[in-house]
Design an enzyme around this catalytic site. Structure first.
Site, PDB file in Angstrom:
ATOM      1  N   ASP A   1     -71.124  64.549 -13.466  1.00 23.70           N
ATOM      2  CA  ASP A   1     -70.324  65.221 -12.294  1.00 23.70           C
ATOM      3  C   ASP A   1     -69.185  65.974 -12.677  1.00 23.70           C
ATOM      4  O   ASP A   1     -68.110  65.893 -11.604  1.00 23.70           O
ATOM      5  CB  ASP A   1     -69.892  63.651 -11.950  1.00 23.70           C
ATOM      6  CG  ASP A   1     -69.116  62.838 -12.509  1.00 23.70           C
ATOM      7  OD1 ASP A   1     -68.718  63.384 -13.672  1.00 23.70           O
ATOM      8  OD2 ASP A   1     -68.810  61.779 -12.215  1.00 23.70           O
TER       9      ASP A   1
ATOM     10  N   ARG B   1     -69.104  66.226 -17.500  1.00 24.23           N
ATOM     11  CA  ARG B   1     -67.708  65.766 -17.636  1.00 24.23           C
ATOM     12  C   ARG B   1     -67.613  64.797 -18.990  1.00 24.23           C
ATOM     13  O   ARG B   1     -68.172  63.841 -19.085  1.00 24.23           O
ATOM     14  CB  ARG B   1     -67.121  64.890 -16.484  1.00 24.23           C
ATOM     15  CG  ARG B   1     -65.887  64.269 -16.758  1.00 24.23           C
ATOM     16  CD  ARG B   1     -65.344  63.629 -15.374  1.00 24.23           C
ATOM     17  NE  ARG B   1     -66.232  62.710 -14.881  1.00 24.23           N
ATOM     18  CZ  ARG B   1     -66.068  61.521 -15.119  1.00 24.23           C
ATOM     19  NH1 ARG B   1     -65.132  60.964 -15.969  1.00 24.23           N
ATOM     20  NH2 ARG B   1     -67.102  60.737 -14.444  1.00 24.23           N
TER      21      ARG B   1
ATOM     22  N   HIS C   1     -67.594  58.794 -22.927  1.00 23.94           N
ATOM     23  CA  HIS C   1     -68.662  59.022 -22.400  1.00 23.94           C
ATOM     24  C   HIS C   1     -69.044  60.220 -21.769  1.00 23.94           C
ATOM     25  O   HIS C   1     -68.193  60.849 -21.365  1.00 23.94           O
ATOM     26  CB  HIS C   1     -69.230  57.940 -21.332  1.00 23.94           C
ATOM     27  CG  HIS C   1     -69.225  56.432 -21.845  1.00 23.94           C
ATOM     28  ND1 HIS C   1     -67.901  55.995 -22.181  1.00 23.94           N
ATOM     29  CD2 HIS C   1     -70.461  55.936 -22.370  1.00 23.94           C
ATOM     30  CE1 HIS C   1     -68.541  54.630 -22.573  1.00 23.94           C
ATOM     31  NE2 HIS C   1     -69.693  54.608 -22.692  1.00 23.94           N
TER      32      HIS C   1
ATOM     33  N   HIS D   1     -66.239  56.460 -31.990  1.00 21.03           N
ATOM     34  CA  HIS D   1     -66.477  56.283 -30.516  1.00 21.03           C
ATOM     35  C   HIS D   1     -65.361  57.399 -29.734  1.00 21.03           C
ATOM     36  O   HIS D   1     -64.254  57.139 -30.097  1.00 21.03           O
ATOM     37  CB  HIS D   1     -66.348  55.045 -30.120  1.00 21.03           C
ATOM     38  CG  HIS D   1     -66.404  54.780 -28.574  1.00 21.03           C
ATOM     39  ND1 HIS D   1     -67.553  55.049 -27.584  1.00 21.03           N
ATOM     40  CD2 HIS D   1     -65.230  54.536 -27.656  1.00 21.03           C
ATOM     41  CE1 HIS D   1     -67.353  54.910 -26.479  1.00 21.03           C
ATOM     42  NE2 HIS D   1     -65.995  54.352 -26.682  1.00 21.03           N
TER      43      HIS D   1
ATOM     44  N   CYS E   1     -59.462  61.170 -13.181  1.00 23.60           N
ATOM     45  CA  CYS E   1     -60.249  59.689 -13.747  1.00 23.60           C
ATOM     46  C   CYS E   1     -59.397  59.239 -14.565  1.00 23.60           C
ATOM     47  O   CYS E   1     -59.565  57.855 -14.744  1.00 23.60           O
ATOM     48  CB  CYS E   1     -61.640  59.974 -14.391  1.00 23.60           C
ATOM     49  SG  CYS E   1     -61.505  60.740 -16.220  1.00 23.60           S
TER      50      CYS E   1
ATOM     51  N   CYS F   1     -65.713  62.357 -20.878  1.00 27.86           N
ATOM     52  CA  CYS F   1     -64.621  61.647 -20.503  1.00 27.86           C
ATOM     53  C   CYS F   1     -64.194  60.984 -21.896  1.00 27.86           C
ATOM     54  O   CYS F   1     -64.941  60.122 -22.382  1.00 27.86           O
ATOM     55  CB  CYS F   1     -64.968  60.724 -19.426  1.00 27.86           C
ATOM     56  SG  CYS F   1     -63.823  59.472 -18.931  1.00 27.86           S
TER      57      CYS F   1
END
Length: 541
Positions: free
Chosen positions: A503, A512, A499, A496, A459, A514
């Site tokens: 998947d 996952r 997310h 932050h 990704c 990310c």
């Protein structure tokens, strides 16, 4: 890397150009091979496209088709004759697309001041997983989009340009021929260079990630949901929002007969709706049984159409579920509660039939109005046991002041961690980092992830199957860009991070994480003792 089929297609085109009879001189063969290999290895080369067309052939193509605009003004591509055009194809379900909208808005604004240049975007409402046109228009209003958006309602334009992934961009020359088709996101600087030059300039940029249209991403999470009607929804919402493990609570109108009712209509008693809260929770932290038990602590379960001072059918009590497995759990709790009363419970136990969000001023009402009306007591919240702190002691870490953060963080680090920004895919220093060690919060130093749990998801951001300790991560519902995603933040720093999606590798839990590279700092295995992380070395090797 392009396919061998792409190589052969380019070869055949050049062969046809050099000699229609198929008899090619040796020098021509050499040129064919050379150019073919260039097409094969050039990451920006156009993928297999439809037969080349331009504005002069609009009667035979989609160039002359009228495209309604988000602003109400229709266009067709033929009207851009004489201009170099950049078209972005995107969708609301594509995270990478949404992450690039701010940059695209800036690009469109810059391009608007240039001559012989046009920048537009095209979406396909109701097609390829995109939401219907009316829903898109409503969503766009909430997002306050400032760039040109046009609707390819028939799909003719994406068919014309053979768009198979999002985001995809197409450059058109002044005569309408395709200069280039790019999958993913390019930088605004490179796009503007190409547009102003009227041709495609060399670049070493790697395009951002894309998503196959046929594999529209649902991005569902591991959260569960339940609906509670407990009288005036202001207090009920605030109560459940304080329970550890509850990720999001909204207020609305459930199980009535009218679509999108107003508060006044519901209060009339003619729509059949109940004031209801929608609770999304993490079953690993809080169980449905506990939530239902807490619900019964804040209502009078034998009162019909009344809770506190509020009277009317809209104030009836109920538990509304989304699957039959939950019904059994809720029924079990009700059976235990019933033993305490001689009268039958007046609490509905039904599947959720419909739910419409209440007006914005009702959402988080008691947070906005701390002294506002509330018919319930929050005393029973003390009955819920707080989650354990886990492996990492939070008292060892602290968050600097905002003034100090601005001094120690780069502008990008500050924007991502403090303003929930997002770095560009494949741009961070850790997306393909493979050294052993741990990753800590760049703000506080609290350990977050181990290299042992890192994997290549493709990704463009660092991906992990789990945090180093579940307690160091907090999860929050993220409804930005019209999507339902789960944001992850650091526990102590509230930074932050990114997310979490479901998947990931199934054999490792299916998650996952990310994460933005700029949100974390890497501590090499050999330096963990020196930096006081030595006790975590067994989690790395």
């Amino acid at each position: 890397m392009k396919s061998l089929g792409h190589f052969s297609d380019n070869t055949e085109r050049i062969r046809h150009f050099l000699g229609k009879t198929g008899k090619i001189f040796p020098i021509a063969v050499f040129l064919v091979t050379l150019i073919g290999f260039w097409a094969f290895f050039n990451p920006q080369t156009v993928d297999k496209t439809r037969p080349m067309q331009n504005f002069s052939s609009i009667t035979q193509s989609a160039y002359g088709q009228s495209l309604p605009g988000l602003d109400g003004v229709p266009i067709n591509l033929a009207q851009f004759q004489g201009k170099t055009v950049y078209i972005k194809f995107w969708a609301t379900w594509c995270p990478s697309c949404l992450g690039g909208l701010e940059d695209f808005a800036a690009l469109a604004k810059q391009a608007s001041s240039l001559q012989n240049v046009a920048v537009i975007s095209i979406v396909t409402p109701g097609l390829n997983g995109e939401i219907p046109k009316d829903d898109f228009i409503q969503w766009a209003k909430t997002q306050k989009l400032t760039f040109p958006v046009y609707f390819d309602e028939s799909g003719a334009i994406i068919e014309q340009f053979d768009v198979r992934t999002y985001p995809t961009a197409v450059y058109l020359a002044g005569d309408g021929t395709v200069l280039k088709k790019t999958r993913g996101e390019e930088s605004n600087a490179q796009i503007l260079k190409n547009l102003t030059a009227g041709k495609i300039l060399p670049t070493n940029e790697m395009p951002n990630q894309t998503l196959d249209i046929k594999k529209t991403m649902a991005h569902t999470t591991h959260f569960h949901e339940i609906y509670f009607a407990g009288g005036c929804f202001w207090g009920v919402e605030e109560y459940f929002s304080r329970i550890p493990g509850v990720q999001d609570v909204t207020v609305g109108y459930a199980n009535g007969t009218k679509e999108n009712p107003t508060y006044e209509e519901v209060c009339s008693g003619k729509t059949g709706h109940a004031e209801t809260v929608h609770v999304r929770y993490d079953p690993k932290t809080i169980s449905l049984t506990t939530l239902a038990e807490q619900f019964f602590k804040i209502i009078n379960p034998i009162s019909v159409n009344r809770q506190g001072n509020d009277i009317g059918s809209q104030y009836r009590t109920g538990m509304y579920y989304t699957n039959d497995a939950d019904k059994k759990i809720l029924a079990s709790v009700m059976a235990e509660v019933q033993k305490k009363y001689n009268k039958p419970l007046a609490v509905e136990l039904q599947p959720i039939k419909n739910y419409f969000l209440a007006e914005e001023y009702h959402q988080d009402y008691l947070k906005k109005n701390p002294g506002g009306y509330c018919h319930i007591s929050f005393d029973s919240l003390k009955d819920i046991q707080p989650p354990k702190t886990g492996l990492i002691n939070p008292n060892l870490y602290s968050k600097p002041s905002d003034e100090e953060l601005k001094k120690i963080l780069t502008p990008e680090e500050y924007n991502v961690t403090q303003n929930a920004g997002t770095e560009r895919a494949f741009s961070g220093k850790f997306w393909n980092h493979k050294s052993p060690g741990i990753y800590v919060d760049i703000v506080t130093g609290e350990p977050l992830f181990s290299s042992a749990d890192k994997f290549d998801s493709g990704c463009g951001w660092p991906s992990f199957t789990k945090p180093i300790d579940p307690a160091v991560i907090t999860e929050h519902v993220d409804n930005s860009y019209g999507m339902k995603r789960t944001e992850v933040r650091s526990r102590v720093g509230n930074s932050h991070l990114g997310h979490v999606f479901d998947d990931g590798p199934k054999e490792k839990g299916g998650l996952r994480y990310c994460i933005n590279s700029v949100s974390i700092r890497f501590v090499p295995y050999e330096e963990m003792d020196k930096q006081n992380y030595g006790e975590l070395k067994p989690l790395v090797k």
